[in-house]
Scaffold this motif. Structure first.
Motif, PDB file in Angstrom:
ATOM      1  N   ALA A 224       0.839  -1.347   0.092  1.00  0.00           N
ATOM      2  CA  ALA A 224       0.066   0.041  -0.056  1.00  0.00           C
ATOM      3  C   ALA A 224       0.893   1.305  -0.042  1.00  0.00           C
ATOM      4  N   GLY A 225       1.854   1.024   0.666  1.00  0.00           N
ATOM      5  CA  GLY A 225       2.883   2.448   0.873  1.00  0.00           C
ATOM      6  C   GLY A 225       3.620   2.601  -0.568  1.00  0.00           C
ATOM      7  N   VAL A 226       3.873   1.512  -1.355  1.00  0.00           N
ATOM      8  CA  VAL A 226       4.623   1.602  -2.462  1.00  0.00           C
ATOM      9  C   VAL A 226       3.793   1.996  -3.694  1.00  0.00           C
ATOM     10  N   GLY A 227       2.466   1.136  -3.872  1.00  0.00           N
ATOM     11  CA  GLY A 227       1.774   1.554  -4.882  1.00  0.00           C
ATOM     12  C   GLY A 227       2.262   0.692  -6.237  1.00  0.00           C
ATOM     13  N   GLU A 228       1.764   1.288  -7.434  1.00  0.00           N
ATOM     14  CA  GLU A 228       1.860   0.221  -8.321  1.00  0.00           C
ATOM     15  C   GLU A 228       3.292  -0.229  -8.943  1.00  0.00           C
ATOM     16  N   THR A 229       4.255   0.376  -8.461  1.00  0.00           N
ATOM     17  CA  THR A 229       5.644  -0.125  -8.864  1.00  0.00           C
ATOM     18  C   THR A 229       6.020  -1.416  -7.937  1.00  0.00           C
ATOM     19  N   TYR A 230       5.273  -1.579  -6.911  1.00  0.00           N
ATOM     20  CA  TYR A 230       5.691  -2.748  -5.958  1.00  0.00           C
ATOM     21  C   TYR A 230       5.825  -4.165  -6.549  1.00  0.00           C
ATOM     22  N   LYS A 231       5.274  -4.387  -7.509  1.00  0.00           N
ATOM     23  CA  LYS A 231       5.484  -5.813  -8.402  1.00  0.00           C
ATOM     24  C   LYS A 231       6.468  -5.760  -9.246  1.00  0.00           C
ATOM     25  N   ARG A 232       7.375  -4.776  -9.410  1.00  0.00           N
ATOM     26  CA  ARG A 232       8.386  -4.883 -10.496  1.00  0.00           C
ATOM     27  C   ARG A 232       9.675  -4.157 -10.074  1.00  0.00           C
ATOM     28  N   VAL A 233      10.653  -4.000 -10.622  1.00  0.00           N
ATOM     29  CA  VAL A 233      11.990  -3.508 -10.183  1.00  0.00           C
ATOM     30  C   VAL A 233      12.019  -1.906 -10.587  1.00  0.00           C
ATOM     31  N   HIS A 234      11.503  -1.767 -12.024  1.00  0.00           N
ATOM     32  CA  HIS A 234      11.632  -0.383 -12.420  1.00  0.00           C
ATOM     33  C   HIS A 234      10.945   0.505 -11.686  1.00  0.00           C
ATOM     34  N   ALA A 235      11.478   1.727 -11.119  1.00  0.00           N
ATOM     35  CA  ALA A 235      10.888   2.745 -10.581  1.00  0.00           C
ATOM     36  C   ALA A 235      10.174   2.425  -9.076  1.00  0.00           C
ATOM     37  N   ASN A 236      10.635   1.054  -8.622  1.00  0.00           N
ATOM     38  CA  ASN A 236      10.255   0.666  -7.299  1.00  0.00           C
ATOM     39  C   ASN A 236      11.201   1.257  -6.268  1.00  0.00           C
ATOM     40  N   PRO A 237      10.475   2.229  -5.412  1.00  0.00           N
ATOM     41  CA  PRO A 237      11.494   3.090  -4.488  1.00  0.00           C
ATOM     42  C   PRO A 237      12.124   1.895  -3.516  1.00  0.00           C
ATOM     43  N   ILE A 238      11.600   0.754  -3.295  1.00  0.00           N
ATOM     44  CA  ILE A 238      12.219  -0.134  -2.115  1.00  0.00           C
ATOM     45  C   ILE A 238      12.890  -1.187  -2.836  1.00  0.00           C
ATOM     46  N   SER A 239      12.803  -1.788  -4.104  1.00  0.00           N
ATOM     47  CA  SER A 239      13.558  -2.852  -4.464  1.00  0.00           C
ATOM     48  C   SER A 239      14.922  -2.298  -4.964  1.00  0.00           C
TER      49      SER A 239
ATOM     50  N   TRP B 299      21.723   1.210  -5.723  1.00  0.00           N
ATOM     51  CA  TRP B 299      20.379   1.900  -6.306  1.00  0.00           C
ATOM     52  C   TRP B 299      19.259   1.320  -5.999  1.00  0.00           C
ATOM     53  N   ARG B 300      18.225   1.913  -5.985  1.00  0.00           N
ATOM     54  CA  ARG B 300      16.772   1.194  -5.660  1.00  0.00           C
ATOM     55  C   ARG B 300      16.156   1.550  -7.274  1.00  0.00           C
ATOM     56  N   GLY B 301      15.154   0.890  -7.361  1.00  0.00           N
ATOM     57  CA  GLY B 301      14.378   0.913  -8.715  1.00  0.00           C
ATOM     58  C   GLY B 301      13.972   2.288  -9.192  1.00  0.00           C
ATOM     59  N   ASP B 302      14.166   3.317  -8.392  1.00  0.00           N
ATOM     60  CA  ASP B 302      13.812   4.594  -8.788  1.00  0.00           C
ATOM     61  C   ASP B 302      15.081   5.375  -8.863  1.00  0.00           C
ATOM     62  N   ALA B 303      16.285   4.866  -8.801  1.00  0.00           N
ATOM     63  CA  ALA B 303      17.353   5.631  -9.066  1.00  0.00           C
ATOM     64  C   ALA B 303      17.338   6.351 -10.332  1.00  0.00           C
ATOM     65  N   LYS B 304      18.302   7.273 -10.520  1.00  0.00           N
ATOM     66  CA  LYS B 304      18.397   8.134 -11.787  1.00  0.00           C
ATOM     67  C   LYS B 304      18.824   7.184 -12.963  1.00  0.00           C
ATOM     68  N   GLU B 305      19.927   6.444 -12.250  1.00  0.00           N
ATOM     69  CA  GLU B 305      20.651   5.708 -13.560  1.00  0.00           C
ATOM     70  C   GLU B 305      19.806   4.467 -13.847  1.00  0.00           C
ATOM     71  N   VAL B 306      18.788   3.951 -13.054  1.00  0.00           N
ATOM     72  CA  VAL B 306      17.876   2.961 -13.442  1.00  0.00           C
ATOM     73  C   VAL B 306      16.908   3.541 -14.588  1.00  0.00           C
ATOM     74  N   LEU B 307      16.498   4.599 -13.952  1.00  0.00           N
ATOM     75  CA  LEU B 307      15.125   5.202 -14.935  1.00  0.00           C
ATOM     76  C   LEU B 307      15.771   5.880 -16.173  1.00  0.00           C
ATOM     77  N   GLU B 308      17.010   6.169 -16.277  1.00  0.00           N
ATOM     78  CA  GLU B 308      17.722   6.300 -17.633  1.00  0.00           C
ATOM     79  C   GLU B 308      18.263   5.099 -18.294  1.00  0.00           C
ATOM     80  N   GLY B 309      18.062   4.034 -17.801  1.00  0.00           N
ATOM     81  CA  GLY B 309      18.402   2.790 -18.604  1.00  0.00           C
ATOM     82  C   GLY B 309      19.984   2.636 -18.607  1.00  0.00           C
ATOM     83  N   LYS B 310      20.843   3.087 -17.679  1.00  0.00           N
ATOM     84  CA  LYS B 310      22.286   3.124 -17.558  1.00  0.00           C
ATOM     85  C   LYS B 310      22.608   2.115 -16.724  1.00  0.00           C
ATOM     86  N   ALA B 311      21.987   1.695 -15.404  1.00  0.00           N
ATOM     87  CA  ALA B 311      22.507   1.133 -14.511  1.00  0.00           C
ATOM     88  C   ALA B 311      22.813  -0.294 -14.863  1.00  0.00           C
TER      89      ALA B 311
END
Length: 695
Positions: free
Chosen positions: A395-410, A607-619
């Motif tokens: 409930a705290g994470v929301g829709e990105t919970y079930k994936r890595v990309h943009a997930n703040p805890i994974s 890095w978590r799933g919401d790190a800049k490098e991940v969102l930019e696809g460089k991680a």
DNA sequence: CCAATGGTTGGGGCC
DNA sequence: TGGCCCCAACCATTG
């Protein structure tokens, strides 16, 4: 927190409009609460003393097409719906579960109007973004139609929204955090009894003189729906994840056709008892239980009565309950003799109230006077608290919970076979193929031919029965992700989603994050041994002898690692490794070392799933370069398809698949003679095992 | 800010 | 059989 009193929201004027006609007209919308006992929203609805009561199930196409659901879970659901329908009917012969087929966002507003509904009651289902949006829409539609909403909660011990608030809207990442967040709410509410009666689903015109028989009532309800569009007339889903083509479990050809939407209220063509507003059949979902590789009859039958019976049985054993310690229960037992309570499927669909389970366990534990009582986290209550923890985290994470990309805890880890997104950030379905070696490993995993007997047996048990023990899930998850295969936990979570009856949108991704050391748990150097771990619980390997019968004549000391057995032992067991049972697809120890080295690098980046490098696809590239571990390669001579004769009868694919296999088989055959060498090469990794086994 | 501590569920060796 | 320690070392929480 006052769970007995469900909160009420929605149009305030609606109540008057109900009173004007001489009473409330309630629609109770069943979802993940297929029970009558301990249902606060149901109780609140009945407390209105309604003149009409409509027990509704909306057969939502989202679940049928866009969610990977296997036959075992569908069967459990259908059985639970049928059981509920019977219970309603026995409380009131003019009632039953009213199943309508279509999108609830389309149907509910129509039903409000046509049935003169004044109140919509349902149990909140706090997890999964689709569900939250759907329910928000239902609230809006209710308000627009002057319908008052009564929503209770009962799927968890506490109101998940309130717990999340108490934790500053942050996901709970440890059990301690959950425990301190709920401490201000005190004990969970005590369960309430099932209603003793329910009003009939009467149209306004019939209230004064109701029909005598449900067979007279249902046609009137059916008539009231005239002109409603059927879902099958719509353009259909964008994709069908359960279709045979996308790797789902529907049958091939004509029998795999989804026919449950051909009519708004049934019956399905194959139903023997013709009735309307009926529970769909597996056949109308394009699924054939007899042809599928599942257990027939089901070992875990659905329904409230079945769940309560099982609960009563485990609660009676006060010593078992009072001294329950999850880490000590065995992952090596078959579903029919499970070391745990096997109540999770019933909690998942709400057949058993979690609060009743909690309080029955507390009471049983109190009655037990012996020594060795356990407490959270390892006891029964602890298990239920973990369920709360994952739910609050989701409930705290929301829709990105079930994936890595943009997930703040994974944590971001450079797994193979990650979920892929298009340039607009939308998930590509079906997922394009990844690197060949990882795809081959994944295929071997899901088809139970990794060459590691405990892994293969657990996968077969899961596919057959829809359930495996928690620690077997750990073994599979560790192996697939950070232990050996280095495949994204998203793939594992999807596989479990398809096969587990008890799949839960919060617990399952949560546990995959836990096991892959992506969140919740971080000791990545603790890796489950593929033979050593299960051997501790069952040295005789009974699960393997059952689910991998080709290995059944191996002596105990080699049952978990048959490839380490001398050739004469293999021959004596009538099973040569690499011929009658696959040689291991990888070197357990070598891959474990690779994985730990990779984890170290990924962890250092933080890095978590919401790190800049991940969102930019460089991680991914950065991590791969930094840890320098080469990409996996297939063992030489590895066969993508096993010879079908080596697969036990019950596990064989159907004819159509065999044709496809034959076509591919020719291509793969040339590597066969290399197997003996591979066998030798992989032997080095497991010397420690055989040494131990000899003792 | 730091150090200490605990974390349901590892493996291996020893007593 | 069970308990203990070490291995090499993570995070989140707490004082």
């Amino acid at each position: 927190m006052a769970p007995k009193k469900p909160s009420s929201s929605g149009g305030g004027a609606s109540k008057k409009s109900g009173d004007k006609d001489g009473g409330a007209r309630v629609m109770y919308w069943f979802r993940t609460d297929l029970r009558l006992h301990d249902s606060p929203a149901l109780q609140a609805a009945l407390d209105l003393k309604p003149q009409a009561f409509f027990p509704l199930w909306c057969w939502d196409p989202n679940y049928i097409y866009k969610h990977r659901v296997g036959i075992n879970r569908f069967r459990f659901l259908l059985e639970s719906m049928s059981a509920l329908s019977s219970s309603l009917h026995s409380l009131n012969p003019l009632s039953q579960l009213l199943v309508v087929r279509g999108d609830p966002c389309d149907l509910l507003p129509e039903l409000f109007k046509r049935w003169g509904i004044t109140h919509l009651a349902f149990e909140r289902d706090p997890n999964d973004e689709y569900v939250r949006q759907r329910d928000d829409q239902a609230r809006k539609d209710a308000k627009a139609n002057g319908v008052e909403v009564l929503d209770g909660y009962g799927h968890h011990l506490y109101d998940i929204r309130e717990v999340l608030k108490a934790h500053n809207n942050e996901p709970t990442l440890t059990l301690g955090a959950l425990q301190s967040a709920v401490s201000k709410f005190g004990d969970p509410a005590k369960p309430i009894d099932a209603p003793k009666s329910i009003p009939s689903p009467l149209l306004k015109d019939d209230v004064a003189s109701p029909p005598q028989d449900i067979k007279d009532l249902l046609p009137k309800l059916l008539k009231s729906l005239e002109g409603l569009p059927e879902y099958s007339k719509k353009k259909g889903p964008e994709y069908d994840l359960n279709s045979h083509e996308l790797g789902g479990q529907r049958s091939t050809g004509e029998s795999g056709k989804v026919t449950c939407y051909d009519s708004l209220v049934g019956p399905d063509a194959s139903e023997s008892i013709k009735s309307t507003f009926s529970v769909p059949t597996l056949e109308s979902l394009g699924m054939d239980a007899k042809a599928a590789r599942v257990s027939v009859p089901s070992l875990i039958p659905g329904g409230e009565a079945e769940g309560l019976k099982r609960l009563e049985r485990v609660i009676k054993d006060t010593k078992y309950i009072a001294t329950f310690s999850k880490p000590k229960t065995s992952p090596c037992q078959d579903t029919s003799e499970a070391s745990t309570t096997l109540l999770s499927p019933y909690l998942k669909f709400g057949c058993v109230s979690v609060r009743k389970f909690w309080w029955d366990a507390v009471e049983a534990s109190k009655q037990y006077k012996g020594a060795g009582k356990t407490s959270p986290p390892e006891n029964i209550q602890g298990q239920l608290l973990f369920r709360e923890m994952y739910s609050v985290a989701e409930a705290g994470v929301g829709e990105t919970y079930k994936r890595v990309h943009a997930n703040p805890i994974s944590r971001y880890i450079d797994w193979y076979l990650p979920t892929v997104y298009d340039s607009k950030g939308k998930e590509i379905i079906p997922r394009p193929a990844g690197d060949a070696a990882s795809e081959a490993r994944y295929a071997a995993f899901v088809e139970a031919r990794t060459g590691f007997p405990f892994i293969d047996a657990a996968v077969k048990q899961l596919k057959t029965t829809g359930w495996i023990h928690h620690l077997a899930r750990h073994s599979l998850a560790s192996f697939l992700t950070r232990g050996q295969c280095w495949i994204s936990w998203e793939r594992g979570a999807e596989f479990f989603d398809e096969h587990l009856i008890d799949w839960d949108p919060a617990s399952n991704p949560g546990n995959w994050m836990w096991l892959s050391c992506s969140a919740f748990f971080h000791q990545y150097y603790r890796v489950y041994g593929l033979a050593t771990f299960p051997q501790k619980y069952d040295p005789s390997g009974s699960l393997i002898r059952k689910y991998c019968p080709e290995l059944k004549d191996f002596p105990d000391k080699h049952i978990y690692a048959p490839h380490t057995a001398p050739l004469e032992v293999q021959r004596k067991a009538k099973c040569e490794i690499g011929k009658d049972y696959p040689a291991p697809i990888l070197d357990e120890k070598k891959e474990k070392e690779h994985c730990i080295a990779r984890m170290k690098v990924a962890y250092a980046k933080g890095w978590r799933g919401d790190a800049k490098e991940v969102l930019e696809g460089k991680a991914q590239e950065i991590l791969r370069k930094e840890h320098g571990v080469p990409d996996p390669t297939l063992p030489e001579g590895y066969k993508a398809q096993e010879n079908k004769d080596k697969i036990p009868k019950w596990a064989q694919r159907k004819e159509e698949d065999d044709e496809a296999q034959k076509k591919q088989g020719g291509k793969k055959r040339k590597g066969e003679k290399d197997e003996e060498e591979d066998h030798k090469a992989s032997d080095t990794s497991t010397k420690t095992l055989s040494k131990k086994a000899k003792k």
